[in-house]
Design a protein around this motif. Structure first.
Motif, PDB file in Angstrom:
ATOM      1  N   GLN A 122       1.271  -1.289  -0.318  1.00  0.00           N
ATOM      2  CA  GLN A 122      -0.067   0.112  -0.105  1.00  0.00           C
ATOM      3  C   GLN A 122       1.220   1.075   0.227  1.00  0.00           C
ATOM      4  N   TYR A 123       1.676   1.475   0.416  1.00  0.00           N
ATOM      5  CA  TYR A 123       2.700   2.626   1.062  1.00  0.00           C
ATOM      6  C   TYR A 123       3.330   2.696  -0.676  1.00  0.00           C
ATOM      7  N   THR A 124       3.713   1.656  -1.188  1.00  0.00           N
ATOM      8  CA  THR A 124       4.791   1.862  -1.856  1.00  0.00           C
ATOM      9  C   THR A 124       3.903   2.189  -3.941  1.00  0.00           C
ATOM     10  N   LYS A 125       2.541   1.643  -3.111  1.00  0.00           N
ATOM     11  CA  LYS A 125       1.037   1.983  -4.211  1.00  0.00           C
ATOM     12  C   LYS A 125       0.749   3.898  -4.151  1.00  0.00           C
ATOM     13  N   VAL A 126       0.308   4.222  -3.246  1.00  0.00           N
ATOM     14  CA  VAL A 126       0.244   5.393  -3.012  1.00  0.00           C
ATOM     15  C   VAL A 126       1.430   6.615  -3.539  1.00  0.00           C
ATOM     16  N   LYS A 127       2.940   6.290  -3.482  1.00  0.00           N
ATOM     17  CA  LYS A 127       4.027   6.758  -4.345  1.00  0.00           C
ATOM     18  C   LYS A 127       3.690   6.336  -5.732  1.00  0.00           C
ATOM     19  N   LEU A 128       3.403   5.568  -6.066  1.00  0.00           N
ATOM     20  CA  LEU A 128       3.550   4.962  -7.933  1.00  0.00           C
ATOM     21  C   LEU A 128       2.677   5.689  -7.615  1.00  0.00           C
ATOM     22  N   PHE A 129       1.299   6.090  -7.795  1.00  0.00           N
ATOM     23  CA  PHE A 129       0.240   6.736  -7.828  1.00  0.00           C
ATOM     24  C   PHE A 129       0.173   8.139  -8.745  1.00  0.00           C
ATOM     25  N   SER A 130       0.762   8.488  -6.984  1.00  0.00           N
ATOM     26  CA  SER A 130       1.330  10.360  -7.504  1.00  0.00           C
ATOM     27  C   SER A 130       1.871  10.066  -8.605  1.00  0.00           C
ATOM     28  N   GLN A 131       2.993   9.318  -8.868  1.00  0.00           N
ATOM     29  CA  GLN A 131       4.103   9.423  -9.938  1.00  0.00           C
ATOM     30  C   GLN A 131       3.591   9.576 -11.348  1.00  0.00           C
ATOM     31  N   LEU A 132       2.586   8.250 -11.269  1.00  0.00           N
ATOM     32  CA  LEU A 132       1.485   7.920 -12.779  1.00  0.00           C
ATOM     33  C   LEU A 132       1.108   9.325 -12.561  1.00  0.00           C
ATOM     34  N   LYS A 133       0.446  10.277 -12.085  1.00  0.00           N
ATOM     35  CA  LYS A 133      -0.924  11.095 -12.566  1.00  0.00           C
ATOM     36  C   LYS A 133       0.458  12.202 -12.700  1.00  0.00           C
ATOM     37  N   ASN A 134       1.197  12.262 -11.722  1.00  0.00           N
ATOM     38  CA  ASN A 134       2.191  13.864 -12.583  1.00  0.00           C
ATOM     39  C   ASN A 134       2.621  13.028 -13.664  1.00  0.00           C
ATOM     40  N   THR A 135       2.814  12.721 -14.570  1.00  0.00           N
ATOM     41  CA  THR A 135       3.955  11.888 -15.512  1.00  0.00           C
ATOM     42  C   THR A 135       3.244  11.941 -16.710  1.00  0.00           C
ATOM     43  N   VAL A 136       1.621  11.798 -16.254  1.00  0.00           N
ATOM     44  CA  VAL A 136       0.583  11.542 -16.936  1.00  0.00           C
ATOM     45  C   VAL A 136       0.590  13.142 -17.029  1.00  0.00           C
ATOM     46  N   LYS A 137       0.497  13.956 -16.327  1.00  0.00           N
ATOM     47  CA  LYS A 137       0.148  15.353 -16.507  1.00  0.00           C
ATOM     48  C   LYS A 137       1.133  15.890 -16.843  1.00  0.00           C
ATOM     49  N   GLU A 138       2.562  16.084 -16.522  1.00  0.00           N
ATOM     50  CA  GLU A 138       3.057  16.671 -17.208  1.00  0.00           C
ATOM     51  C   GLU A 138       3.771  16.312 -18.576  1.00  0.00           C
ATOM     52  N   ARG A 139       3.226  15.046 -18.779  1.00  0.00           N
ATOM     53  CA  ARG A 139       3.959  14.625 -20.314  1.00  0.00           C
ATOM     54  C   ARG A 139       2.410  14.758 -21.796  1.00  0.00           C
ATOM     55  N   ASP A 140       1.527  15.707 -20.560  1.00  0.00           N
ATOM     56  CA  ASP A 140       0.398  14.820 -21.747  1.00  0.00           C
ATOM     57  C   ASP A 140      -0.142  13.157 -21.892  1.00  0.00           C
ATOM     58  N   LEU A 141       0.004  12.583 -21.439  1.00  0.00           N
ATOM     59  CA  LEU A 141       0.105  11.660 -21.860  1.00  0.00           C
ATOM     60  C   LEU A 141      -1.365  11.005 -22.128  1.00  0.00           C
ATOM     61  N   VAL A 142      -1.457   9.288 -23.343  1.00  0.00           N
ATOM     62  CA  VAL A 142      -2.944   9.565 -23.115  1.00  0.00           C
ATOM     63  C   VAL A 142      -2.516   7.909 -21.969  1.00  0.00           C
ATOM     64  N   ALA A 143      -3.346   7.862 -20.809  1.00  0.00           N
ATOM     65  CA  ALA A 143      -3.331   6.693 -19.519  1.00  0.00           C
ATOM     66  C   ALA A 143      -4.350   5.456 -20.020  1.00  0.00           C
ATOM     67  N   ILE A 144      -4.561   4.323 -19.910  1.00  0.00           N
ATOM     68  CA  ILE A 144      -5.228   3.922 -19.469  1.00  0.00           C
ATOM     69  C   ILE A 144      -4.998   2.430 -18.776  1.00  0.00           C
ATOM     70  N   LEU A 145      -5.426   2.125 -17.840  1.00  0.00           N
ATOM     71  CA  LEU A 145      -5.532   1.422 -16.618  1.00  0.00           C
ATOM     72  C   LEU A 145      -6.761   0.788 -16.413  1.00  0.00           C
ATOM     73  N   ALA A 146      -6.219  -0.703 -17.025  1.00  0.00           N
ATOM     74  CA  ALA A 146      -7.388  -1.821 -16.363  1.00  0.00           C
ATOM     75  C   ALA A 146      -7.158  -2.390 -15.279  1.00  0.00           C
ATOM     76  N   THR A 147      -8.120  -2.774 -14.567  1.00  0.00           N
ATOM     77  CA  THR A 147      -7.633  -3.207 -13.006  1.00  0.00           C
ATOM     78  C   THR A 147      -9.606  -3.605 -12.377  1.00  0.00           C
TER      79      THR A 147
END
Length: 192
Positions: A122-147
């Motif tokens: 869980q701790y690592t997930k929270v860090k990765l979620f933040s990094q993923l959201k920031n990277t997607v926004k900063e680089r204007d990526l299209v991101a699709i998550l299947a879960t």
């Protein structure tokens, strides 16, 4: 730029896995695909990535056709990154985190993520979620998550597509779908 999926369909032998699936994923946003096991989430990502051929429909990116039944190709465009859970080590959370961050760093247009967080604490997930959201926004990526994890949908996604029996049951923000599910499948997908 927008990744547009239009009437995408896939069947294996006589069984339709996806039927007329349509949605749009926009740059700078994470779009979540959620549904119970076996509804076609991973198949949908494999179709988008070009790892499998469709039985119908069209995939366009920036208004250019990428994949369709008539456009026979075996791999995704070079600037697309695919993060499938099978390609990530299952036993070592730290190694999985390192590999995820390396692949995230390489992404430049489209990022497809299939259950990449299932074996991370869980701790690592929270860090990765933040990094993923920031990277997607900063680089204007299209991101699709299947879960099939509602926590990931609420934590990461700007938009959500609920799949049920191979069809799109509902689309909207996670909170719209949670507050006003239009069917039982949508209600169950987000914990209602």
């Amino acid at each position: 730029m927008t990744l547009k999926i239009t009437k995408l369909s896939k069947r294996y032998n006589d069984k339709w896995v996806l039927r007329d699936v349509s949605f749009e994923a926009k740059e700078g946003e994470v779009l979540g695909i959620i549904g119970k096991n076996g509804v076609g989430k991973s198949t949908l990502l494999r179709l988008i990535s070009g790892h499998e051929k469709t039985n119908g429909g069209q995939i366009t990116f920036d208004e250019k056709e990428v994949f369709s039944k008539s456009l026979l190709t075996n791999s995704s465009p070079k600037n697309w990154k695919n993060l499938f859970s099978k390609s990530l080590p299952i036993s070592d959370s730290e190694q999985q985190q390192t590999q995820f961050l390396e692949e995230l760093e390489k992404a430049s247009e489209v990022l497809l993520i299939d259950n990449a967080f299932s074996n991370i604490d869980q701790y690592t997930k929270v860090k990765l979620f933040s990094q993923l959201k920031n990277t997607v926004k900063e680089r204007d990526l299209v991101a699709i998550l299947a879960t099939n994890n509602e926590e990931e949908i609420f934590s990461l996604c700007d938009q959500v597509v609920v799949l049920s029996e191979g069809y799109v049951a509902q689309t909207g923000t996670p909170y719209e779908v949670y507050q006003k599910p239009n069917c039982v499948a949508s209600a169950r997908a987000l914990g209602r």
